[in-house]
Scaffold this motif. Structure first.
Motif, PDB file in Angstrom:
ATOM      1  N   GLN A 104       0.830  -1.213   0.000  1.00  0.00           N
ATOM      2  CA  GLN A 104       0.000   0.000   0.000  1.00  0.00           C
ATOM      3  C   GLN A 104       0.861   1.258   0.000  1.00  0.00           C
ATOM      4  O   GLN A 104       0.561   2.238  -0.698  1.00  0.00           O
ATOM      5  CB  GLN A 104      -0.919  -0.014   1.220  1.00  0.00           C
ATOM      6  CG  GLN A 104      -1.982   1.072   1.202  1.00  0.00           C
ATOM      7  CD  GLN A 104      -2.962   0.926   2.343  1.00  0.00           C
ATOM      8  OE1 GLN A 104      -2.761   0.111   3.247  1.00  0.00           O
ATOM      9  NE2 GLN A 104      -4.025   1.716   2.325  1.00  0.00           N
ATOM     10  N   PHE A 105       1.961   1.226   0.761  1.00  0.00           N
ATOM     11  CA  PHE A 105       2.873   2.371   0.767  1.00  0.00           C
ATOM     12  C   PHE A 105       3.569   2.527  -0.584  1.00  0.00           C
ATOM     13  O   PHE A 105       3.775   3.646  -1.079  1.00  0.00           O
ATOM     14  CB  PHE A 105       3.903   2.185   1.877  1.00  0.00           C
ATOM     15  CG  PHE A 105       4.923   3.280   1.956  1.00  0.00           C
ATOM     16  CD1 PHE A 105       4.578   4.539   2.458  1.00  0.00           C
ATOM     17  CD2 PHE A 105       6.223   3.071   1.524  1.00  0.00           C
ATOM     18  CE1 PHE A 105       5.518   5.558   2.526  1.00  0.00           C
ATOM     19  CE2 PHE A 105       7.172   4.090   1.591  1.00  0.00           C
ATOM     20  CZ  PHE A 105       6.814   5.335   2.088  1.00  0.00           C
ATOM     21  N   PHE A 106       3.921   1.405  -1.228  1.00  0.00           N
ATOM     22  CA  PHE A 106       4.573   1.458  -2.542  1.00  0.00           C
ATOM     23  C   PHE A 106       3.635   2.045  -3.603  1.00  0.00           C
ATOM     24  O   PHE A 106       4.051   2.869  -4.432  1.00  0.00           O
ATOM     25  CB  PHE A 106       5.013   0.046  -2.943  1.00  0.00           C
ATOM     26  CG  PHE A 106       5.754  -0.019  -4.236  1.00  0.00           C
ATOM     27  CD1 PHE A 106       7.042   0.474  -4.356  1.00  0.00           C
ATOM     28  CD2 PHE A 106       5.151  -0.585  -5.356  1.00  0.00           C
ATOM     29  CE1 PHE A 106       7.714   0.408  -5.560  1.00  0.00           C
ATOM     30  CE2 PHE A 106       5.817  -0.651  -6.567  1.00  0.00           C
ATOM     31  CZ  PHE A 106       7.115  -0.145  -6.674  1.00  0.00           C
ATOM     32  N   ILE A 107       2.372   1.637  -3.577  1.00  0.00           N
ATOM     33  CA  ILE A 107       1.390   2.194  -4.526  1.00  0.00           C
ATOM     34  C   ILE A 107       1.151   3.666  -4.239  1.00  0.00           C
ATOM     35  O   ILE A 107       0.953   4.483  -5.164  1.00  0.00           O
ATOM     36  CB  ILE A 107       0.079   1.384  -4.452  1.00  0.00           C
ATOM     37  CG1 ILE A 107       0.316  -0.031  -4.992  1.00  0.00           C
ATOM     38  CG2 ILE A 107      -1.045   2.061  -5.237  1.00  0.00           C
ATOM     39  CD1 ILE A 107      -0.877  -0.943  -4.884  1.00  0.00           C
ATOM     40  N   HIS A 108       1.199   4.034  -2.955  1.00  0.00           N
ATOM     41  CA  HIS A 108       1.040   5.443  -2.606  1.00  0.00           C
ATOM     42  C   HIS A 108       2.194   6.279  -3.158  1.00  0.00           C
ATOM     43  O   HIS A 108       1.995   7.434  -3.602  1.00  0.00           O
ATOM     44  CB  HIS A 108       0.953   5.587  -1.088  1.00  0.00           C
ATOM     45  CG  HIS A 108       0.829   7.006  -0.621  1.00  0.00           C
ATOM     46  ND1 HIS A 108      -0.344   7.730  -0.734  1.00  0.00           N
ATOM     47  CD2 HIS A 108       1.744   7.847  -0.061  1.00  0.00           C
ATOM     48  CE1 HIS A 108      -0.164   8.944  -0.255  1.00  0.00           C
ATOM     49  NE2 HIS A 108       1.101   9.048   0.163  1.00  0.00           N
ATOM     50  N   LEU A 109       3.430   5.718  -3.154  1.00  0.00           N
ATOM     51  CA  LEU A 109       4.562   6.444  -3.721  1.00  0.00           C
ATOM     52  C   LEU A 109       4.428   6.618  -5.235  1.00  0.00           C
ATOM     53  O   LEU A 109       4.862   7.639  -5.797  1.00  0.00           O
ATOM     54  CB  LEU A 109       5.862   5.700  -3.400  1.00  0.00           C
ATOM     55  CG  LEU A 109       6.340   5.710  -1.940  1.00  0.00           C
ATOM     56  CD1 LEU A 109       7.623   4.909  -1.799  1.00  0.00           C
ATOM     57  CD2 LEU A 109       6.557   7.151  -1.462  1.00  0.00           C
ATOM     58  N   PHE A 111       1.498   6.612  -7.166  1.00  0.00           N
ATOM     59  CA  PHE A 111       0.370   7.444  -7.595  1.00  0.00           C
ATOM     60  C   PHE A 111       0.162   8.671  -6.706  1.00  0.00           C
ATOM     61  O   PHE A 111      -0.696   9.509  -7.020  1.00  0.00           O
ATOM     62  CB  PHE A 111      -0.938   6.621  -7.594  1.00  0.00           C
ATOM     63  CG  PHE A 111      -0.919   5.499  -8.577  1.00  0.00           C
ATOM     64  CD1 PHE A 111      -1.182   5.736  -9.927  1.00  0.00           C
ATOM     65  CD2 PHE A 111      -0.629   4.208  -8.177  1.00  0.00           C
ATOM     66  CE1 PHE A 111      -1.164   4.696 -10.845  1.00  0.00           C
ATOM     67  CE2 PHE A 111      -0.618   3.168  -9.087  1.00  0.00           C
ATOM     68  CZ  PHE A 111      -0.878   3.408 -10.426  1.00  0.00           C
ATOM     69  N   GLY A 112       0.920   8.791  -5.624  1.00  0.00           N
ATOM     70  CA  GLY A 112       0.747   9.933  -4.742  1.00  0.00           C
ATOM     71  C   GLY A 112      -0.565   9.849  -3.982  1.00  0.00           C
ATOM     72  O   GLY A 112      -1.143   8.785  -3.805  1.00  0.00           O
ATOM     73  N   GLY A 113      -1.045  11.000  -3.547  1.00  0.00           N
ATOM     74  CA  GLY A 113      -2.289  11.039  -2.782  1.00  0.00           C
ATOM     75  C   GLY A 113      -3.511  11.291  -3.640  1.00  0.00           C
ATOM     76  O   GLY A 113      -4.546  11.727  -3.116  1.00  0.00           O
ATOM     77  N   SER A 114      -3.436  10.989  -4.926  1.00  0.00           N
ATOM     78  CA  SER A 114      -4.563  11.249  -5.823  1.00  0.00           C
ATOM     79  C   SER A 114      -5.637  10.177  -5.650  1.00  0.00           C
ATOM     80  O   SER A 114      -5.478   9.185  -4.956  1.00  0.00           O
ATOM     81  CB  SER A 114      -4.079  11.278  -7.277  1.00  0.00           C
ATOM     82  OG  SER A 114      -3.518  10.025  -7.626  1.00  0.00           O
ATOM     83  N   SER A 115      -6.747  10.406  -6.329  1.00  0.00           N
ATOM     84  CA  SER A 115      -7.853   9.439  -6.271  1.00  0.00           C
ATOM     85  C   SER A 115      -7.497   8.135  -6.980  1.00  0.00           C
ATOM     86  O   SER A 115      -8.113   7.097  -6.717  1.00  0.00           O
ATOM     87  CB  SER A 115      -9.106  10.053  -6.913  1.00  0.00           C
ATOM     88  OG  SER A 115      -8.841  10.414  -8.268  1.00  0.00           O
ATOM     89  N   THR A 116      -6.507   8.204  -7.888  1.00  0.00           N
ATOM     90  CA  THR A 116      -6.084   6.983  -8.577  1.00  0.00           C
ATOM     91  C   THR A 116      -5.529   5.957  -7.600  1.00  0.00           C
ATOM     92  O   THR A 116      -5.724   4.744  -7.763  1.00  0.00           O
ATOM     93  CB  THR A 116      -5.018   7.316  -9.642  1.00  0.00           C
ATOM     94  OG1 THR A 116      -5.495   8.358 -10.475  1.00  0.00           O
ATOM     95  CG2 THR A 116      -4.701   6.098 -10.479  1.00  0.00           C
ATOM     96  N   HIS A 117      -4.844   6.426  -6.564  1.00  0.00           N
ATOM     97  CA  HIS A 117      -4.299   5.523  -5.547  1.00  0.00           C
ATOM     98  C   HIS A 117      -5.411   4.740  -4.854  1.00  0.00           C
ATOM     99  O   HIS A 117      -5.307   3.527  -4.657  1.00  0.00           O
ATOM    100  CB  HIS A 117      -3.502   6.341  -4.519  1.00  0.00           C
ATOM    101  CG  HIS A 117      -3.240   5.594  -3.251  1.00  0.00           C
ATOM    102  ND1 HIS A 117      -4.023   5.751  -2.118  1.00  0.00           N
ATOM    103  CD2 HIS A 117      -2.284   4.684  -2.921  1.00  0.00           C
ATOM    104  CE1 HIS A 117      -3.570   4.968  -1.161  1.00  0.00           C
ATOM    105  NE2 HIS A 117      -2.506   4.320  -1.621  1.00  0.00           N
TER     106      HIS A 117
END
Length: 342
Positions: A104-109, A111-117
């Motif tokens: 989850q942290f890797f996907i957050h890095l 896509f950032g904090g966007s809605s895509t994440h």
């Protein structure tokens, strides 16, 4: 009334105390066998003839070989802890505590904090959990049930032989199979009965009744190995538990509390598999209760009635099947007669 309440609390406290006795007796069970063999070997001081010396050495060699091949209680205990705690439980904790948060942290890095994440994780997270449960947790859980049942029986047999001697089984093989099937059916129905108690209108009372069911069920699980080896039939075992229910509530209380800490049934199952072998040893070492409690608790009565009805229905169906196919039963009887004549 105060005397009865005091006696009930004393029996509960005694049951809790006896449930922890398996920890103290665990290492001693394997030491007792070694002490017996060394004491028997050093017992003979008188001179022996050459033939008697050879027989004695052969007997010692046979006993050492038998003791080394027989499974040790501590060894089986360590295997249960390594399998259920080291492999099964640890893999679930690592997956839920490290792998899932790390992904989850890797996907957050990425896509950032966007809605895509949030959209990506709403698909990836449940898919990973489902895949892990289907390909790892479920097969390992089913395998653990089989392996644990064999190890539990191994522990119970070894502990019984080393403290009480040769088991006294039921007289016939048919009675043994019927007793095992009836006991499994009854315990399953009793578990359902205890689970349904949670849905009572008053939440606290429902939880207490469900906890009471689990305490008695865990105690029955633990003592059943010893009672079965003593030749006790299922109805005698249930009557003994119901007549001394405060003691058995206290005996099963620690395990019932340990297995209710987590909300995950799989994790609670792992905890049960690691702690339950100690309860088997504690049940084997516990002294029988001489005085029965004056107020028996008939919680097993409903499931006994249902189990008896199911057994009677299955017996009737078997008899109807035999009457409907008399030629097959007659031919089978004819074959048995011919075999006996040969």
């Amino acid at each position: 009334m105060s005397t009865t309440a005091k006696l009930m609390l004393l029996l509960v406290a005694r049951g809790v105390r006896d449930s922890f006795m398996g920890i103290l007796k665990l290492h001693r069970l394997d030491e007792d066998v070694h002490d017996e063999s060394t004491s028997s070997s050093s017992r003979k001081d008188e001179p022996l003839s050459a033939l008697a010396r050879r027989r004695s050495e052969h007997l010692k060699h046979t006993e050492r070989k038998h003791d080394s091949s027989e499974p040790r209680v501590l060894q089986r205990m360590l295997l249960c802890c390594a399998w259920n705690g080291g492999l099964f439980l640890l893999s679930i904790l690592v997956f839920n505590g490290l792998i899932i948060p790390g992904l989850q942290f890797f996907i957050h890095l990425i896509f950032g904090g966007s809605s895509t994440h949030n959209i990506v994780w709403s698909w990836v997270g449940p898919m990973l959990s489902w895949t892990f449960s289907a390909l790892w947790v479920l097969p390992l859980f089913l395998l653990s049930k089989l392996v644990n049942s064999l190890w539990f029986q191994d522990i119970a047999d070894a502990a019984y032989r080393r403290t009480r001697g040769r088991p006294q089984m039921l007289p016939t093989f048919g009675k043994i199979i019927a007793d095992i099937i009836f006991s499994l059916l009854l315990q399953g129905l009793f578990l359902i009965q205890g689970t349904l108690a949670v849905f009572l209108p008053i939440t606290v009372i429902g939880q207490l009744i469900s906890l009471l069911h689990m305490c008695l069920l865990y105690s029955l699980y633990a003592f059943e190995y010893k009672w079965f080896s003593m030749g006790w039939e299922v109805h005698k075992r249930l009557s003994y538990v119901e007549s001394n229910w405060p003691y058995f509530v206290g005996f099963g209380l620690p395990l019932a509390v340990f297995t209710s800490i987590s909300s995950s049934a799989v994790i609670n199952g792992c905890v049960f598999s690691m702690v339950f072998p100690l309860l088997i040893i504690s049940g084997n070492e516990a002294e029988p209760i001489d005085e029965t409690f004056n107020y028996p608790l008939r919680l097993f009565t409903p499931v006994v009635i249902i189990s008896n009805a199911i057994f009677q229905h299955s017996v009737k169906r078997t008899n109807v099947h035999q009457v409907a196919h008399p030629s097959q039963s007659a031919s089978a009887t004819h074959r048995q007669v011919r075999l006996q004549e040969r």
